[in-house]
Write a protein that holds these residues in place. Structure first.
Motif, PDB file in Angstrom:
ATOM      1  N   VAL A 116       0.838  -1.203   0.000  1.00 61.92           N
ATOM      2  CA  VAL A 116       0.000   0.000   0.000  1.00 61.92           C
ATOM      3  C   VAL A 116       0.868   1.245   0.000  1.00 61.92           C
ATOM      4  CG1 VAL A 116      -1.630   1.346   1.375  1.00 61.92           C
ATOM      5  CG2 VAL A 116      -1.998  -1.096   1.063  1.00 61.92           C
ATOM      6  N   ALA A 117       1.942   1.227   0.773  1.00 60.63           N
ATOM      7  CA  ALA A 117       2.841   2.378   0.828  1.00 60.63           C
ATOM      8  C   ALA A 117       3.454   2.665  -0.539  1.00 60.63           C
ATOM      9  CB  ALA A 117       3.943   2.144   1.864  1.00 60.63           C
ATOM     10  N   VAL A 118       3.825   1.623  -1.276  1.00 61.16           N
ATOM     11  CA  VAL A 118       4.352   1.820  -2.633  1.00 61.16           C
ATOM     12  C   VAL A 118       3.309   2.518  -3.499  1.00 61.16           C
ATOM     13  CG1 VAL A 118       5.223   0.686  -4.709  1.00 61.16           C
ATOM     14  CG2 VAL A 118       5.897  -0.161  -2.469  1.00 61.16           C
ATOM     15  N   GLY A 119       2.060   2.048  -3.423  1.00 60.30           N
ATOM     16  CA  GLY A 119       0.994   2.675  -4.199  1.00 60.30           C
ATOM     17  C   GLY A 119       0.764   4.123  -3.808  1.00 60.30           C
ATOM     18  N   VAL A 120       0.822   4.418  -2.513  1.00 61.76           N
ATOM     19  CA  VAL A 120       0.618   5.793  -2.039  1.00 61.76           C
ATOM     20  C   VAL A 120       1.719   6.707  -2.556  1.00 61.76           C
ATOM     21  CG1 VAL A 120       0.624   7.255   0.023  1.00 61.76           C
ATOM     22  CG2 VAL A 120      -0.703   5.147   0.005  1.00 61.76           C
ATOM     23  N   VAL A 121       2.970   6.276  -2.446  1.00 58.40           N
ATOM     24  CA  VAL A 121       4.084   7.107  -2.915  1.00 58.40           C
ATOM     25  C   VAL A 121       4.024   7.277  -4.432  1.00 58.40           C
ATOM     26  CG1 VAL A 121       6.597   7.299  -3.063  1.00 58.40           C
ATOM     27  CG2 VAL A 121       5.536   6.437  -0.971  1.00 58.40           C
ATOM     28  N   ALA A 122       3.704   6.198  -5.150  1.00 55.99           N
ATOM     29  CA  ALA A 122       3.610   6.293  -6.608  1.00 55.99           C
ATOM     30  C   ALA A 122       2.506   7.269  -7.018  1.00 55.99           C
ATOM     31  CB  ALA A 122       3.348   4.912  -7.209  1.00 55.99           C
ATOM     32  N   HIS A 123       1.379   7.225  -6.329  1.00 59.31           N
ATOM     33  CA  HIS A 123       0.277   8.136  -6.646  1.00 59.31           C
ATOM     34  C   HIS A 123       0.660   9.571  -6.345  1.00 59.31           C
ATOM     35  CE1 HIS A 123      -3.583  10.219  -5.670  1.00 59.31           C
ATOM     36  NE2 HIS A 123      -3.879   9.709  -6.843  1.00 59.31           N
ATOM     37  N   ALA A 124       1.312   9.807  -5.211  1.00 59.34           N
ATOM     38  CA  ALA A 124       1.762  11.163  -4.871  1.00 59.34           C
ATOM     39  C   ALA A 124       2.778  11.667  -5.895  1.00 59.34           C
ATOM     40  CB  ALA A 124       2.373  11.171  -3.468  1.00 59.34           C
ATOM     41  N   LEU A 336      10.961  26.756  -8.737  1.00 58.55           N
ATOM     42  CA  LEU A 336      10.426  25.915  -9.810  1.00 58.55           C
ATOM     43  C   LEU A 336      11.391  24.769 -10.101  1.00 58.55           C
ATOM     44  CD1 LEU A 336       8.982  28.559 -12.320  1.00 58.55           C
ATOM     45  CD2 LEU A 336       7.732  27.162 -10.659  1.00 58.55           C
ATOM     46  N   GLY A 337      12.696  25.085 -10.089  1.00 59.58           N
ATOM     47  CA  GLY A 337      13.697  24.035 -10.266  1.00 59.58           C
ATOM     48  C   GLY A 337      13.794  23.119  -9.062  1.00 59.58           C
ATOM     49  N   VAL A 338      13.697  23.692  -7.855  1.00 61.23           N
ATOM     50  CA  VAL A 338      13.742  22.881  -6.635  1.00 61.23           C
ATOM     51  C   VAL A 338      12.588  21.893  -6.611  1.00 61.23           C
ATOM     52  CG1 VAL A 338      13.497  22.946  -4.130  1.00 61.23           C
ATOM     53  CG2 VAL A 338      15.014  24.564  -5.264  1.00 61.23           C
ATOM     54  N   ASN A 339      11.399  22.359  -6.965  1.00 62.44           N
ATOM     55  CA  ASN A 339      10.233  21.479  -6.956  1.00 62.44           C
ATOM     56  C   ASN A 339      10.392  20.309  -7.918  1.00 62.44           C
ATOM     57  OD1 ASN A 339       9.094  23.172  -5.076  1.00 62.44           O
ATOM     58  ND2 ASN A 339       7.793  24.241  -6.544  1.00 62.44           N
ATOM     59  N   ALA A 340      10.969  20.587  -9.099  1.00 60.14           N
ATOM     60  CA  ALA A 340      11.237  19.501 -10.042  1.00 60.14           C
ATOM     61  C   ALA A 340      12.270  18.537  -9.465  1.00 60.14           C
ATOM     62  CB  ALA A 340      11.720  20.072 -11.377  1.00 60.14           C
ATOM     63  N   ALA A 341      13.283  19.085  -8.785  1.00 60.91           N
ATOM     64  CA  ALA A 341      14.294  18.232  -8.162  1.00 60.91           C
ATOM     65  C   ALA A 341      13.681  17.373  -7.055  1.00 60.91           C
ATOM     66  CB  ALA A 341      15.429  19.088  -7.601  1.00 60.91           C
ATOM     67  N   VAL A 342      12.726  17.935  -6.301  1.00 61.35           N
ATOM     68  CA  VAL A 342      12.039  17.162  -5.260  1.00 61.35           C
ATOM     69  C   VAL A 342      11.287  15.990  -5.875  1.00 61.35           C
ATOM     70  CG1 VAL A 342      10.148  17.236  -3.582  1.00 61.35           C
ATOM     71  CG2 VAL A 342      11.893  19.023  -3.585  1.00 61.35           C
ATOM     72  N   VAL A 343      10.667  16.201  -7.035  1.00 59.48           N
ATOM     73  CA  VAL A 343       9.997  15.097  -7.738  1.00 59.48           C
ATOM     74  C   VAL A 343      11.006  14.001  -8.059  1.00 59.48           C
ATOM     75  CG1 VAL A 343       8.799  14.426  -9.851  1.00 59.48           C
ATOM     76  CG2 VAL A 343       8.163  16.546  -8.676  1.00 59.48           C
ATOM     77  N   GLY A 344      12.179  14.395  -8.548  1.00 56.61           N
ATOM     78  CA  GLY A 344      13.217  13.410  -8.837  1.00 56.61           C
ATOM     79  C   GLY A 344      13.710  12.701  -7.593  1.00 56.61           C
ATOM     80  N   LEU A 345      13.852  13.450  -6.501  1.00 50.78           N
ATOM     81  CA  LEU A 345      14.292  12.858  -5.245  1.00 50.78           C
ATOM     82  C   LEU A 345      13.294  11.812  -4.760  1.00 50.78           C
ATOM     83  CD1 LEU A 345      15.822  14.855  -2.317  1.00 50.78           C
ATOM     84  CD2 LEU A 345      14.110  13.123  -1.851  1.00 50.78           C
ATOM     85  N   LEU A 346      11.994  12.141  -4.829  1.00 50.07           N
ATOM     86  CA  LEU A 346      10.964  11.186  -4.413  1.00 50.07           C
ATOM     87  C   LEU A 346      10.926   9.979  -5.351  1.00 50.07           C
ATOM     88  CD1 LEU A 346       8.032  13.556  -3.394  1.00 50.07           C
ATOM     89  CD2 LEU A 346       9.668  12.399  -1.912  1.00 50.07           C
ATOM     90  N   ALA A 347      11.178  10.209  -6.638  1.00 53.49           N
ATOM     91  CA  ALA A 347      11.208   9.092  -7.582  1.00 53.49           C
ATOM     92  C   ALA A 347      12.341   8.127  -7.245  1.00 53.49           C
ATOM     93  CB  ALA A 347      11.366   9.617  -9.011  1.00 53.49           C
ATOM     94  N   VAL A 368       0.158  -3.291  -6.101  1.00 54.95           N
ATOM     95  CA  VAL A 368       0.504  -1.871  -6.151  1.00 54.95           C
ATOM     96  C   VAL A 368      -0.337  -1.152  -7.196  1.00 54.95           C
ATOM     97  CG1 VAL A 368       2.341  -0.229  -6.737  1.00 54.95           C
ATOM     98  CG2 VAL A 368       2.836  -2.189  -5.263  1.00 54.95           C
ATOM     99  N   ALA A 369      -0.527  -1.795  -8.351  1.00 55.63           N
ATOM    100  CA  ALA A 369      -1.348  -1.193  -9.407  1.00 55.63           C
ATOM    101  C   ALA A 369      -2.783  -0.982  -8.928  1.00 55.63           C
ATOM    102  CB  ALA A 369      -1.325  -2.083 -10.648  1.00 55.63           C
TER     103      ALA A 369
END
Length: 400
Positions: A116-124, A336-347, A368-369
């Protein structure tokens, strides 16, 4: 926003937020950005970025920041209390009873919760990527950030990714910044912020001095937990060596008790820093805090407050100033760049350790799907999904 409402929302999150710090960030986004729309994706990503910069438990600081944005300083306190209390109570009771939690008995439940946690993080991550990486430049920036973090998932790499994202934003995103003022994220009290920051640094000096002159050992305990919370970057599991140094090396808690508590911490929702409640309760077996069960309960509360206090002081001290500088044109471009970097960090974190630690076969991928689809189409609330995942995992383990 009423304090009671903030408390009840975070209490529900504290009861259902399994999966560790990054999953908590996903739960918070689902609740306050996607469902209630009390924060924008950009404001939420700005807060996450600030908490990645600051030492301490990042997900708990994000929760405190949300509480502060909704209800001021008192809102940050009730948000922390609601999110922390469920797991802290369970771990404190285990610490007082010296009962090592048998994780083998709940393997199926933990497996379901991890999926479930994987699904939650993937959705976020999916929602944040659509909102914060709407053009090719920011999408590439997120991919580069994710690649760097996967290649070197150190705290220094994390800082480099966020700073690099800010520099890239300065260069590439300045033309995309509009002139409309941004809504403030939190009440602006510069005086209160300065007092909080002064207290943060003052306690780093005062507590060791008090511990030196105090014969009871109480201030030594407080100093050990406060320093662990104040000097750890990356939060979560990174605090374990500091806590081990604070309580095992002096002989207050033996290694077996320490490891049993760490195992129990993995089986409860909420922040990993609530491990401090277990250790505080277990201290009555050592030389530092001999005494009764009542003393153990009090010590548990003291250690819990001590390890979270620096995180709260930093949120109260930094958020008002962060709220001001994020309105400056150049800073907004950088963000705007930091926010994109945060997306990469979470990925990157979604891949390792969340995906690699939870996904072992096609059945796991299918689960997970399903969790992702449930969240995307809002078929059921997150808390119900967590309960369903835990129950399904238990049933599958019984049938296996």
């Amino acid at each position: 926003m009423g304090l009671w409402q903030i408390f009840m929302i975070f209490l529900r999150l504290g009861l259902t937020s399994f999966g560790g710090p990054v999953a908590h960030i996903g739960y918070f986004r689902e609740e306050f950005v996607a469902r209630r729309k009390w924060l924008s994706d950009a404001a939420y990503a700005d807060l996450v970025a600030l908490c990645q910069f600051a030492p301490g438990p990042a997900s708990s600081q994000v929760g405190m920041g949300i509480g502060m944005a909704l209800g001021g300083v008192r809102g940050s306190l009730v948000a922390w209390l609601g999110f922390t209390m469920p797991s802290a109570i369970v771990l404190a009771v285990l610490g007082m009873a010296f009962v090592g939690f048998d994780l083998a008995s709940v393997d199926g439940v933990l497996r379901g919760l991890k999926l479930v946690a994987v699904g939650v993080v993937a959705h976020a991550l999916f929602g944040m990527a659509r909102s914060l990486c709407p053009d090719i430049a920011r999408a590439v920036l997120a991919i580069v950030a994710a690649a760097i973090m996967i290649a070197s998932s150190t705290v220094l790499a994390q800082f480099a990714v966020i700073l690099g994202g800010m520099l890239a934003g300065f260069v590439m995103q300045r033309a995309k910044v509009d002139d409309h003022p941004m809504a403030p994220m939190a009440p602006r009290s510069a005086t209160g912020a300065i007092v909080a920051l002064c207290c943060f640094f003052a306690l780093l000096v005062i507590l060791p001095l008090a511990a030196h002159f105090d014969q009871s050992g109480l201030f030594a305990v407080i100093d050990g937990f406060y320093r662990s919370g104040a000097l750890v970057f990356g939060g979560g599991h990174v605090v374990l060596p500091l806590l081990e140094n604070a309580v095992v090396d002096p002989g207050w808690v033996d290694t077996q008790t320490f490891l049993a508590g760490y195992g129990a911490t993995q089986a409860v929702p909420g922040p990993i820093f609530t491990f401090a409640a277990y250790l505080g309760a277990a201290l009555h077996n050592g030389s530092a805090m001999d005494g009764s069960i009542v003393i153990s309960a009090v010590t548990s509360m003291i250690t819990l407050v001590a390890i979270f206090l620096p995180a709260w002081l930093l949120v109260v001290g930094l958020l008002p100033f962060w709220d001001r500088v994020r309105h400056i044109g150049a800073m907004r471009a950088g963000l705007l760049g930091v926010n994109a970097a945060v997306v990469g960090l979470l990925a990157a974190v979604l891949y390792d350790p969340i995906w690699t630690g939870a996904i072992h076969d096609m059945f796991d991928i299918g689960c997970v799907a399903i969790a992702f689809v449930v969240l995307q189409w809002r078929i059921m609330p997150v808390w119900a999904l967590v309960g369903t995942g835990a129950g399904a995992g238990y049933v599958v383990a019984l049938l296996a």
